[in-house]
Design an enzyme around this catalytic site. Structure first.
Site, PDB file in Angstrom:
ATOM      1  N   ASP A 106      -4.391  -0.368  -3.006  1.00 27.81           N
ATOM      2  CA  ASP A 106      -4.366   0.982  -3.577  1.00 27.81           C
ATOM      3  C   ASP A 106      -4.163   0.970  -5.086  1.00 27.81           C
ATOM      4  O   ASP A 106      -4.909   1.609  -5.831  1.00 27.81           O
ATOM      5  CB  ASP A 106      -3.258   1.829  -2.937  1.00 27.81           C
ATOM      6  CG  ASP A 106      -3.650   2.297  -1.537  1.00 27.81           C
ATOM      7  OD1 ASP A 106      -4.827   2.113  -1.153  1.00 27.81           O
ATOM      8  OD2 ASP A 106      -2.777   2.838  -0.843  1.00 27.81           O
TER       9      ASP A 106
ATOM     10  N   ASP B  36       8.523   9.159  -2.141  1.00 29.46           N
ATOM     11  CA  ASP B  36       8.593   8.305  -3.329  1.00 29.46           C
ATOM     12  C   ASP B  36       8.016   8.961  -4.578  1.00 29.46           C
ATOM     13  O   ASP B  36       8.517   8.753  -5.680  1.00 29.46           O
ATOM     14  CB  ASP B  36       7.913   6.966  -3.038  1.00 29.46           C
ATOM     15  CG  ASP B  36       8.700   6.163  -2.001  1.00 29.46           C
ATOM     16  OD1 ASP B  36       9.927   6.384  -1.913  1.00 29.46           O
ATOM     17  OD2 ASP B  36       8.100   5.343  -1.294  1.00 29.46           O
TER      18      ASP B  36
ATOM     19  N   ARG C 121      13.253   3.622  -6.317  1.00 21.29           N
ATOM     20  CA  ARG C 121      12.294   4.484  -7.024  1.00 21.29           C
ATOM     21  C   ARG C 121      12.795   5.021  -8.362  1.00 21.29           C
ATOM     22  O   ARG C 121      12.034   5.044  -9.325  1.00 21.29           O
ATOM     23  CB  ARG C 121      11.810   5.631  -6.124  1.00 21.29           C
ATOM     24  CG  ARG C 121      10.938   5.215  -4.927  1.00 21.29           C
ATOM     25  CD  ARG C 121      10.059   4.037  -5.180  1.00 21.29           C
ATOM     26  NE  ARG C 121       9.052   3.773  -4.171  1.00 21.29           N
ATOM     27  CZ  ARG C 121       9.049   2.731  -3.350  1.00 21.29           C
ATOM     28  NH1 ARG C 121      10.029   1.847  -3.376  1.00 21.29           N
ATOM     29  NH2 ARG C 121       8.050   2.545  -2.500  1.00 21.29           N
TER      30      ARG C 121
ATOM     31  N   SER D 155       2.378   0.309   6.928  1.00 24.16           N
ATOM     32  CA  SER D 155       2.651   0.472   5.507  1.00 24.16           C
ATOM     33  C   SER D 155       4.066  -0.054   5.258  1.00 24.16           C
ATOM     34  O   SER D 155       5.025   0.396   5.888  1.00 24.16           O
ATOM     35  CB  SER D 155       2.545   1.956   5.151  1.00 24.16           C
ATOM     36  OG  SER D 155       3.264   2.207   3.968  1.00 24.16           O
TER      37      SER D 155
HETATM   38  N1  ARG Z   1      11.044   6.647   4.533  1.00 26.95           N
HETATM   39  C1  ARG Z   1      11.639   5.787   3.580  1.00 26.95           C
HETATM   40  C2  ARG Z   1      12.120   6.551   2.387  1.00 26.95           C
HETATM   41  O1  ARG Z   1      11.650   7.613   2.165  1.00 26.95           O
HETATM   42  C3  ARG Z   1      10.763   4.601   3.203  1.00 26.95           C
HETATM   43  C4  ARG Z   1       9.497   4.889   2.477  1.00 26.95           C
HETATM   44  C5  ARG Z   1       8.901   3.614   1.986  1.00 26.95           C
HETATM   45  N2  ARG Z   1       7.488   3.468   2.101  1.00 26.95           N
HETATM   46  C6  ARG Z   1       6.813   2.733   3.024  1.00 26.95           C
HETATM   47  N3  ARG Z   1       5.563   2.522   2.818  1.00 26.95           N
HETATM   48  N4  ARG Z   1       7.345   2.217   4.068  1.00 26.95           N
HETATM   49  O2  ARG Z   1      12.977   6.132   1.657  1.00 26.95           O
END
Ligand code: ARG
Length: 429
Positions: free
Chosen positions: A13, A137, A108, A188
């Site tokens: 991506d 994120d 993040r 993912s």
């Molecule tokens: N749901 C989690 C959060 O919002 C993890 C998100 C991370 N992304 C992934 N592609 N797993 O903090």
């Protein structure tokens, strides 16, 4: 035309985004952060990583340059991540909805800060990231950027034009973007030294059990050692100070940096299958999603830290702090890391943490981490008061008066219903 700093992972991506931003006529600086993701997976034989983390990151940097970035930087921010994000969260026992130790959420705002710093260093007026419009994120990165420099423009090209996997693959083929020819990843994944998150694919149905291949840091039930391991964790002022693995192979024993200790604990606890989490959580934007996590070190450390707090903090501190801790986790999850309330809660936690020094012994076995002992020179625990054995120093008669006064409001209420009752609690003798 702008100069844009792009948060670049090296994956499909963000590689497509890099090319597309250049095709729009922009100059792109690629920014890659080393948050210790590979330290856990390379150390575990089950890991998906191919080997040397430094070499992998250098490969990502070269790839960005080959795709046309005017500059590409890899920043090793492992220690900064631990000291400025993970340890404050540990002092807050931070777990979203009581369950998720916030690994992705903590990284993040740091990525946002790095984007801003790199933009300032390279004269860029825009920062960009590869988050979609559905997740948490995007909120976390952009709110951090806005808090640190409201003049910078933040772009999320995948929100502007959502990109399907097949379209991304086609674009990559057309524009000479190398794509790893591994079997298509059904999930993912996001990872850093505080944990790994796994989403999508079959996991989208909360009724399907996570398949073993979703996990990379934690051993499954058939692969765990039959013997337990015991470790002693030493906290100093509410943060990790040393780990004693006892008879266990001394992973990175002489490296006392926070990142190295956490990486070592990920390996050891992961080997016992500790830290698997499966939850339906509430995203910032309002939808529910099913998430699977592996967070061996975070699971053990929050458990140990909380146990030590129970020994050294007063009852009122503990009761008050529980609600602060919940708020802390929510702010972190919701992208409000840079908010004044988070800073204020850090100040509160730093104050109570001044006595959170001591040892916690934890047993790791068959998917569980169990505390088997705790001690501290700040312990408020007093054996001569609590003992049922010899040497009881407690004045049992003191409880009598206490109960009378503690119950006085109840007596008053009872008297309203029955005027003939006398004040049993205040009668003398
Ligand atoms: N749901 C989690 C959060 O919002 C993890 C998100 C991370 N992304 C992934 N592609 N797993 O903090």
């Amino acid at each position: 035309m702008s100069r844009i700093v792009l948060a670049y992972s090296g994956g499909l991506d963000t590689s497509v985004l890099l090319k597309k931003l250049i095709a729009e006529g922009n100059e792109v600086v690629a920014l890659t952060a080393d948050l210790g993701e590979s330290d856990a997976s390379t150390a575990l034989s089950t890991g998906s990583s191919s080997g040397d983390p430094a070499a992998e990151l250098e490969h990502v940097r070269k790839k960005a340059l080959a795709l046309g970035a005017i500059d590409a930087v890899v920043l090793d921010v492992r220690e900064r991540f631990v000291n400025e994000y993970v340890y404050p969260a540990l002092r807050a026992n931070a777990k979203y909805q009581g369950v998720y130790p916030l690994s992705a959420a903590l990284s993040r705002p740091l990525i946002g800060a790095l984007l801003v710093e790199t933009a300032h260093g390279t004269g860029a007026d825009t920062v960009a990231h590869g988050c979609t419009g559905k997740g948490n994120d995007q909120v976390r990165i952009e709110l951090a950027v806005r808090a640190l420099d409201p003049h910078l423009k933040a772009r999320a090209p995948l929100r502007e034009h959502p990109l399907s996997r097949p379209d991304a693959m086609a674009y990559a083929a057309e524009h000479g973007i190398p794509v790893k020819h591994t079997a298509e990843k059904p999930y993912s994944i996001d990872a850093n030294l505080w944990g790994r998150s796994i989403e999508a694919g079959i996991l989208e149905d909360p009724w399907s059990a996570p398949p073993e291949d979703a996990y990379a840091w934690t051993a499954g039930p058939d692969a765990r050692p039959r013997e337990a391991d015991e470790i002693v964790i030493h906290f100093e002022g509410g943060v990790l100070s040393s780990l004693n693995f006892g008879s266990v192979a001394p992973y990175a024993r002489d490296d006392r940096s926070g990142a190295a200790m956490i990486a070592a604990l990920n390996v050891l606890a992961g080997k016992h299958g500790v830290g698997r989490i499966d939850m339906v959580e509430d995203r910032v934007i309002g939808m529910k999603s099913r998430e699977v996590y592996e967070a061996p070190a975070a699971t053990v450390l929050v458990l140990a830290h909380q146990t030590l707090e129970r020994l050294v903090l007063t009852r009122d501190e503990l009761r008050f702090k529980a609600s602060c801790d919940q708020k802390y986790a929510e702010l972190t999850y919701d992208g409000l890391w840079m908010s004044p309330l988070r800073a204020a809660l850090d100040a509160f936690n730093a104050s109570s943490a001044s006595r959170v020094t001591g040892d916690v012994r934890v047993r790791l076995h068959q998917g569980s981490a169990t505390v088997t002992g705790v001690r501290s020179s700040f312990a408020l625990y007093e054996e001569s008061l609590v003992t049922y054995g010899h040497g009881d120093a407690f004045d049992h008669h003191a409880a009598d008066g206490f109960i009378r006064l503690h119950g006085l409001p109840l007596d008053l209420v009872a008297r309203v219903g029955n005027r003939s009752l006398d004040f049993a609690s205040l009668r003398s003798g």
